[in-house]
Design an enzyme around this catalytic site. Structure first.
Site, PDB file in Angstrom:
ATOM      1  N   GLU A   1       0.822  -1.213   0.000  1.00 60.82           N
ATOM      2  CA  GLU A   1       0.000   0.000   0.000  1.00 60.82           C
ATOM      3  C   GLU A   1       0.857   1.266   0.000  1.00 60.82           C
ATOM      4  O   GLU A   1       0.754   2.100   0.900  1.00 60.82           O
ATOM      5  CB  GLU A   1      -0.950  -0.011   1.197  1.00 60.82           C
TER       6      GLU A   1
ATOM      7  N   GLU B   1      -5.390  -8.251  -1.265  1.00 59.79           N
ATOM      8  CA  GLU B   1      -6.040  -8.135   0.046  1.00 59.79           C
ATOM      9  C   GLU B   1      -7.503  -7.847  -0.184  1.00 59.79           C
ATOM     10  O   GLU B   1      -7.841  -6.936  -0.937  1.00 59.79           O
ATOM     11  CB  GLU B   1      -5.466  -6.986   0.889  1.00 59.79           C
TER      12      GLU B   1
HETATM   13  P1  P53 Z   1      -6.925  -3.294   9.433  1.00 59.90           P
HETATM   14  C1  P53 Z   1      -5.816   1.762   5.728  1.00 59.90           C
HETATM   15  C2  P53 Z   1      -6.913   1.650   4.875  1.00 59.90           C
HETATM   16  C3  P53 Z   1      -7.111   0.466   4.191  1.00 59.90           C
HETATM   17  C4  P53 Z   1      -6.265  -0.610   4.386  1.00 59.90           C
HETATM   18  O1  P53 Z   1      -6.742  -3.156   7.867  1.00 59.90           O
HETATM   19  C5  P53 Z   1      -5.185  -0.490   5.233  1.00 59.90           C
HETATM   20  C6  P53 Z   1      -4.958   0.703   5.907  1.00 59.90           C
HETATM   21  C7  P53 Z   1      -3.789   0.872   6.820  1.00 59.90           C
HETATM   22  O2  P53 Z   1      -3.962   0.164   7.988  1.00 59.90           O
HETATM   23  O3  P53 Z   1      -4.269  -1.465   5.445  1.00 59.90           O
HETATM   24  C8  P53 Z   1      -4.320  -2.737   4.864  1.00 59.90           C
HETATM   25  O4  P53 Z   1      -5.941  -4.312   9.884  1.00 59.90           O
HETATM   26  C9  P53 Z   1      -2.989  -3.357   5.196  1.00 59.90           C
HETATM   27  C10 P53 Z   1      -3.051  -4.541   6.113  1.00 59.90           C
HETATM   28  C11 P53 Z   1      -4.226  -4.395   7.042  1.00 59.90           C
HETATM   29  C12 P53 Z   1      -5.493  -4.385   6.223  1.00 59.90           C
HETATM   30  O5  P53 Z   1      -5.484  -3.345   5.283  1.00 59.90           O
HETATM   31  O6  P53 Z   1      -6.659  -1.957   9.978  1.00 59.90           O
HETATM   32  O7  P53 Z   1      -2.214  -3.668   4.053  1.00 59.90           O
HETATM   33  O8  P53 Z   1      -1.820  -4.665   6.764  1.00 59.90           O
HETATM   34  O9  P53 Z   1      -4.284  -5.385   8.027  1.00 59.90           O
HETATM   35  C13 P53 Z   1      -6.762  -4.280   7.034  1.00 59.90           C
HETATM   36  O10 P53 Z   1      -8.328  -3.769   9.665  1.00 59.90           O
END
Ligand code: P53
Length: 482
Positions: free
Chosen positions: A178, A381
């Site tokens: 990201e 993801e």
């Molecule tokens: P969590 C911000 C917005 C969208 C995705 O997020 C993001 C973030 C930054 O945290 O991160 C990604 O765990 C990231 C993963 C993360 C996942 O989204 O906050 O690449 O490491 O776990 C989900 O619910």
């Protein structure tokens, strides 16, 4: 109902990140990463950054899901679902504990070699994120993080070490997780900028000084990424290197042309500022306007432009969770969720953490990116963070997660009929891990449950959830049996 047509050889799988999954934060010579300094938080209480990672308090990544101590078991669980690909990150600090050594830590290299060899035993292709929110803390202490140009050399040395060490074991690489999120969140820890009074951990207030610093740091990351792409190709023509963009879908809240224009500007900044550099090899046309508006002057060497042009990626990887809406109407502005942007969309349902569920957004994004770049794409993801309940007989019936994943897979199938070149999908996360945003274990994403909670209770044993058996069927039928 769309008929699904996933191509033969489609890369079905799941993802993790070292700092959210491995734990064992000091094992076998590992150094401290930025993530090791983040305390636990909640939806309401933002995570704070502590200069001393040994101070009292709960640092979720120190133990995480104890993946480091469950390697064989976990890879077997992935194989049980029929995974074709496993997206994981290498913790930079296992390889270079301070980030700037010249000689790598052999124990760290051996650990990932073992992981990759095991994956291949089960015909699982590793997809490696070189840097996923876990840069060495010492690079912040010694150099001020990515704002310092020297970080490019540190990263290139690290990436080159991985390419050489794992030649023949790994062919799919992502340079930065990201890469666009650091500046969007106003100085995320992934940029390694020094923290003031525990902030900005995540979600700082954005002012022009911070924008300047974040974009300068980002420029260095983009140059480092382009150098890594060139080195990967030079060392082995079989290497395929991707960008990894946080896919941000932003709709206009109304048909007011001002809202439409705003949504377009937000979409372009959020996705194409980085995407254009990594895919096309130059900053987009609107970048200059954005720099001017925010009084940003980037320090750039003439050779940087050559590097960016020569180091474009082979495929486009991205994360997708939810969509946002934007409006120019100030009365509509409200906070919708942690780490989400924009205003609330009345047409969508929101999770307990304020993230909308919008499978159509994924189809929109795949088509938008396909029209712009015409590259192979991977969704690396996608998933639902939710509270799970374990029944008395130790089962987890996560129908809500199945529902979420099913809708998004249907949306990918629809995008395939639109003609997009989608080659893989890795669910986030295939196993319960620490949430990056809140630091909670309780915001569970896994198809496999990990017995550990936010009061630090539990022995980390693994239980496949209902979604585990569902996903196994999906993969076995190449996406037709949803
Ligand atoms: P969590 C911000 C917005 C969208 C995705 O997020 C993001 C973030 C930054 O945290 O991160 C990604 O765990 C990231 C993963 C993360 C996942 O989204 O906050 O690449 O490491 O776990 C989900 O619910």
């Amino acid at each position: 109902m769309t008929t699904t047509h996933f191509p033969d050889g489609f890369l079905w799988g799941g993802a993790t990140a070292a700092n959210q999954y491995e734990g064992a934060w000091q094992a076998d010579g590992k150094g401290e990463s930025m993530a090791d300094h983040l305390l636990g938080g909640t939806f309401e209480k933002r995570r704070r950054f502590a200069a001393n990672a040994h101070q009292a308090g709960y640092f979720p990544s120190h133990e995480a899901s104890a993946g480091y101590h469950h390697t064989e078991e976990d890879i077997k669980l992935m194989a049980g679902m029929g995974f074709k690909v496993y997206r994981l990150s290498v913790a930079w600090t296992r390889i270079f504990p301070n980030g700037d050594e010249t000689e790598p830590n052999r124990a760290g290299l051996a650990y990932y070699r073992h992981v990759f060899e095991l994956c291949h035993q089960y015909d699982i292709e590793p997809l490696v994120t070189i840097s996923h929110f876990e840069m060495p803390y010492q690079l912040t202490v010694r150099y001020g993080g990515w704002a310092n140009r020297h970080l490019i050399d540190c990263y290139v040395n690290y990436a080159t070490t991985l390419f050489k060490e794992y030649a023949g074991l790994v062919k799919y690489w992502l340079t930065f997780n990201e890469v666009n999120i650091g500046f969007l969140l106003g100085g995320h820890t992934s940029l390694g900028l020094p923290m003031v009074d525990g902030r900005p951990s995540i979600l700082g207030e954005q002012d022009d000084t911070q924008t300047q610093l974040s974009l300068q740091a980002l420029h260095h990351q983009l140059v480092a990424s382009a150098k890594a792409v060139q080195i990967a190709h030079a060392l082995d023509p079989n290497n395929l290197v991707g960008c990894m963009i946080a896919g941000q879908v932003t709709y206009p809240l109304t048909a007011d042309p001002a809202d439409v224009l705003l949504a377009q500007r937000v979409t372009e900044l959020n996705n194409f500022y980085c995407g254009d550099v990594q895919v096309r090899g130059n900053y987009p046309s609107f970048a200059k306007r954005y720099w001017d508006e925010h009084h940003v002057t980037l320090a750039m060497l003439p050779e940087d432009l050559v590097t960016l042009k020569a180091g474009t990626v082979d495929f486009y990887a991205f994360s997708y969770y939810s969509s946002s809406a934007e409006t120019t109407d100030p009365t509509q502005r409200e906070f919708t969720g942690n780490l989400s942007f924009g205003v609330k969309n009345p047409h969508l349902k929101y999770s307990e953490w304020g993230w909308s569920t919008d499978p159509s957004g994924l189809r929109w994004y795949l088509n938008t990116v396909n029209s712009r770049y015409q590259l192979p794409m991977m969704v690396v993801e996608n998933g639902l963070g939710a509270v799970d309940t374990v029944t008395e007989d130790n089962k987890i019936y996560d129908d809500y997660r199945i529902d979420y994943l099913k809708q998004h897979i249907e949306s990918m199938a629809a995008a395939l009929t639109d003609g997009v070149n989608l080659i893989g999908y890795t669910a986030w996360s295939w196993i319960d891990i620490v949430s990056a945003g809140t630091g909670q274990m309780g915001k569970r994403y896994g198809l496999v449950y990990v017995a550990r909670d936010d009061t630090q209770q539990g022995d980390y044993h693994r239980i496949p959830k209902k979604s585990y058996y569902w996903y196994k069927r999906v993969i076995a039928s190449n996406g037709t049996n949803l």
